[in-house]
Design a protein around this motif. Sequence first.
Motif, PDB file in Angstrom:
ATOM      1  N   ASN A  36       0.722  -1.419   0.022  1.00  0.00           N
ATOM      2  CA  ASN A  36       0.119   0.043   0.157  1.00  0.00           C
ATOM      3  C   ASN A  36       0.938   1.328   0.056  1.00  0.00           C
ATOM      4  OD1 ASN A  36      -1.811  -1.885   2.315  1.00  0.00           O
ATOM      5  ND2 ASN A  36      -2.658  -1.572   0.279  1.00  0.00           N
ATOM      6  N   SER A  37       2.216   1.291  -0.114  1.00  0.00           N
ATOM      7  CA  SER A  37       2.946   2.306   0.117  1.00  0.00           C
ATOM      8  C   SER A  37       4.216   2.361  -1.146  1.00  0.00           C
ATOM      9  CB  SER A  37       3.813   2.150   1.518  1.00  0.00           C
ATOM     10  OG  SER A  37       5.016   2.967   1.509  1.00  0.00           O
ATOM     11  N   CYS A  38       4.164   3.594  -1.814  1.00  0.00           N
ATOM     12  CA  CYS A  38       5.221   3.873  -2.596  1.00  0.00           C
ATOM     13  C   CYS A  38       6.721   3.747  -1.944  1.00  0.00           C
ATOM     14  CB  CYS A  38       5.130   4.967  -3.125  1.00  0.00           C
ATOM     15  SG  CYS A  38       3.589   5.439  -4.413  1.00  0.00           S
ATOM     16  N   ASP A  39       6.921   4.113  -0.918  1.00  0.00           N
ATOM     17  CA  ASP A  39       8.250   3.855  -0.030  1.00  0.00           C
ATOM     18  C   ASP A  39       8.450   2.384  -0.137  1.00  0.00           C
ATOM     19  OD1 ASP A  39       8.853   6.392  -0.019  1.00  0.00           O
ATOM     20  OD2 ASP A  39       8.328   6.529   2.051  1.00  0.00           O
ATOM     21  N   ASP A  40       7.509   1.315   0.286  1.00  0.00           N
ATOM     22  CA  ASP A  40       7.814   0.012   0.573  1.00  0.00           C
ATOM     23  C   ASP A  40       7.913  -0.432  -0.915  1.00  0.00           C
ATOM     24  OD1 ASP A  40       7.386   0.550   3.184  1.00  0.00           O
ATOM     25  OD2 ASP A  40       5.302  -0.489   3.168  1.00  0.00           O
ATOM     26  N   ALA A  41       7.221   0.110  -1.813  1.00  0.00           N
ATOM     27  CA  ALA A  41       7.258  -0.684  -3.211  1.00  0.00           C
ATOM     28  C   ALA A  41       8.725  -0.475  -3.835  1.00  0.00           C
ATOM     29  CB  ALA A  41       6.318   0.094  -4.111  1.00  0.00           C
ATOM     30  N   LYS A  80       9.165   7.697 -11.681  1.00  0.00           N
ATOM     31  CA  LYS A  80      10.309   8.579 -11.559  1.00  0.00           C
ATOM     32  C   LYS A  80      11.430   8.095 -11.077  1.00  0.00           C
ATOM     33  CE  LYS A  80       7.784  12.907 -12.594  1.00  0.00           C
ATOM     34  NZ  LYS A  80       7.406  14.227 -11.880  1.00  0.00           N
ATOM     35  N   ALA A  81      11.319   7.591  -9.734  1.00  0.00           N
ATOM     36  CA  ALA A  81      12.327   7.251  -8.821  1.00  0.00           C
ATOM     37  C   ALA A  81      13.007   5.912  -9.620  1.00  0.00           C
ATOM     38  CB  ALA A  81      11.952   6.873  -7.496  1.00  0.00           C
ATOM     39  N   LEU A  82      12.193   4.925 -10.023  1.00  0.00           N
ATOM     40  CA  LEU A  82      12.772   3.725 -10.497  1.00  0.00           C
ATOM     41  C   LEU A  82      13.325   3.839 -11.883  1.00  0.00           C
ATOM     42  CD1 LEU A  82       9.683   1.415  -9.540  1.00  0.00           C
ATOM     43  CD2 LEU A  82      11.953   1.491  -8.533  1.00  0.00           C
ATOM     44  N   ILE A  87      16.391   1.155 -13.218  1.00  0.00           N
ATOM     45  CA  ILE A  87      16.252  -0.230 -12.475  1.00  0.00           C
ATOM     46  C   ILE A  87      15.402  -1.010 -13.787  1.00  0.00           C
ATOM     47  CG2 ILE A  87      14.599  -1.619 -10.946  1.00  0.00           C
ATOM     48  CD1 ILE A  87      15.393   0.444  -9.037  1.00  0.00           C
ATOM     49  N   PRO A  88      15.744  -2.324 -14.142  1.00  0.00           N
ATOM     50  CA  PRO A  88      15.080  -2.910 -15.235  1.00  0.00           C
ATOM     51  C   PRO A  88      13.924  -3.589 -14.972  1.00  0.00           C
ATOM     52  CG  PRO A  88      16.902  -4.228 -14.447  1.00  0.00           C
ATOM     53  CD  PRO A  88      16.846  -2.881 -13.595  1.00  0.00           C
ATOM     54  N   ILE A  89      12.925  -2.871 -14.686  1.00  0.00           N
ATOM     55  CA  ILE A  89      11.488  -3.288 -14.395  1.00  0.00           C
ATOM     56  C   ILE A  89      10.357  -2.533 -15.465  1.00  0.00           C
ATOM     57  CG2 ILE A  89      11.216  -1.522 -12.578  1.00  0.00           C
ATOM     58  CD1 ILE A  89       9.592  -3.808 -11.087  1.00  0.00           C
ATOM     59  N   LYS A  90       9.637  -3.484 -15.634  1.00  0.00           N
ATOM     60  CA  LYS A  90       8.683  -2.747 -16.576  1.00  0.00           C
ATOM     61  C   LYS A  90       7.488  -2.039 -15.913  1.00  0.00           C
ATOM     62  CE  LYS A  90       9.749  -6.878 -19.373  1.00  0.00           C
ATOM     63  NZ  LYS A  90      10.728  -6.038 -20.363  1.00  0.00           N
ATOM     64  N   LEU A  91       6.977  -0.867 -16.584  1.00  0.00           N
ATOM     65  CA  LEU A  91       6.350  -0.093 -15.578  1.00  0.00           C
ATOM     66  C   LEU A  91       4.991   0.090 -15.944  1.00  0.00           C
ATOM     67  CD1 LEU A  91       8.979   2.498 -14.570  1.00  0.00           C
ATOM     68  CD2 LEU A  91       8.207   0.577 -12.960  1.00  0.00           C
ATOM     69  N   GLY A  92       3.814  -0.102 -15.476  1.00  0.00           N
ATOM     70  CA  GLY A  92       2.308   0.236 -15.764  1.00  0.00           C
ATOM     71  C   GLY A  92       1.710   0.702 -14.614  1.00  0.00           C
ATOM     72  N   VAL A  93       0.640   1.307 -15.382  1.00  0.00           N
ATOM     73  CA  VAL A  93      -0.199   2.204 -14.526  1.00  0.00           C
ATOM     74  C   VAL A  93      -1.676   1.508 -14.199  1.00  0.00           C
ATOM     75  CG1 VAL A  93      -1.543   4.395 -14.011  1.00  0.00           C
ATOM     76  CG2 VAL A  93       0.883   4.475 -14.837  1.00  0.00           C
ATOM     77  N   ILE A  94      -2.170   1.207 -13.051  1.00  0.00           N
ATOM     78  CA  ILE A  94      -3.546   0.972 -13.002  1.00  0.00           C
ATOM     79  C   ILE A  94      -4.597   2.009 -12.020  1.00  0.00           C
ATOM     80  CG2 ILE A  94      -5.435  -0.805 -12.100  1.00  0.00           C
ATOM     81  CD1 ILE A  94      -3.324  -2.842 -12.725  1.00  0.00           C
ATOM     82  N   ASN A 109       5.373  11.910 -20.107  1.00  0.00           N
ATOM     83  CA  ASN A 109       6.682  12.112 -19.452  1.00  0.00           C
ATOM     84  C   ASN A 109       7.162  10.856 -18.940  1.00  0.00           C
ATOM     85  OD1 ASN A 109       6.353  15.189 -19.734  1.00  0.00           O
ATOM     86  ND2 ASN A 109       4.745  15.137 -18.161  1.00  0.00           N
ATOM     87  N   LEU A 110       6.302  10.204 -18.507  1.00  0.00           N
ATOM     88  CA  LEU A 110       6.894   8.780 -17.813  1.00  0.00           C
ATOM     89  C   LEU A 110       6.813   7.443 -18.820  1.00  0.00           C
ATOM     90  CD1 LEU A 110       4.772   9.071 -14.636  1.00  0.00           C
ATOM     91  CD2 LEU A 110       6.970  10.010 -15.332  1.00  0.00           C
TER      92      LEU A 110
END
Length: 225
Positions: A36-41, A80-82, A87-94, A109-110
Amino acid sequence: MSDKIKILFVDDHQLIIEGIMSYLKDTDGLEITSTNSCDDAYSLVKSSMATDPFHILFTDLSFDVGNKNVTIDGGENLIKALQRDEIPIKLGVITGHSETNRVFNVIRNLNPLAYILKGQCNTAELNFAIQKMMSDQVYYTHEIHEKLMKRALIEIQMDEVAIQILKELPNHTKISNLEGVITKTDGSLVKIRAIESKLAKLRTDLNANNNTDLVLKAKDLGILD
């Protein structure tokens, strides 16, 4: 190291996470984690890199952090941080955000590989998006794709004079007041007949009933703030 596709879902509403995860519970070959946390993620992604890295991260955009002491306060900053750390991770938005301007800015932008509306997604769509992302292909929910296509089409039809007219319309009670305000690229003033002609074309292009509706349509498309 796991041979499954490792996915991390990030959303501050646990019920949303559980709902999305329920769509994928019967899909073979996935290993799903949530927070539930962006910091934890961010910490989870970083700490797993050396041994068993995540392949995909899906995040919401808006997070209610309240008075919490957080470093990363939302999905956009998480992405943005990743990306900053390469970091080689595929990023998606839900997310529930479907406002054209917000969508356009996030994608421009992202550049996420996926943009999915969580109130409309289902098992088939999520699985399809995951497969597309694993192949480094883009997937946008149909509504988002339509918005982007329409926005692109309108932008092609727009010129500086049209943008000026749309921005000035709410500030004047009479169209005639726009004469002396709207200028061409060379600095010369646009005559009232040319302004009226441009307005008529804009109403047709944006399928607006009147000038008030025209401004609302322009805002909905993200042409105006």
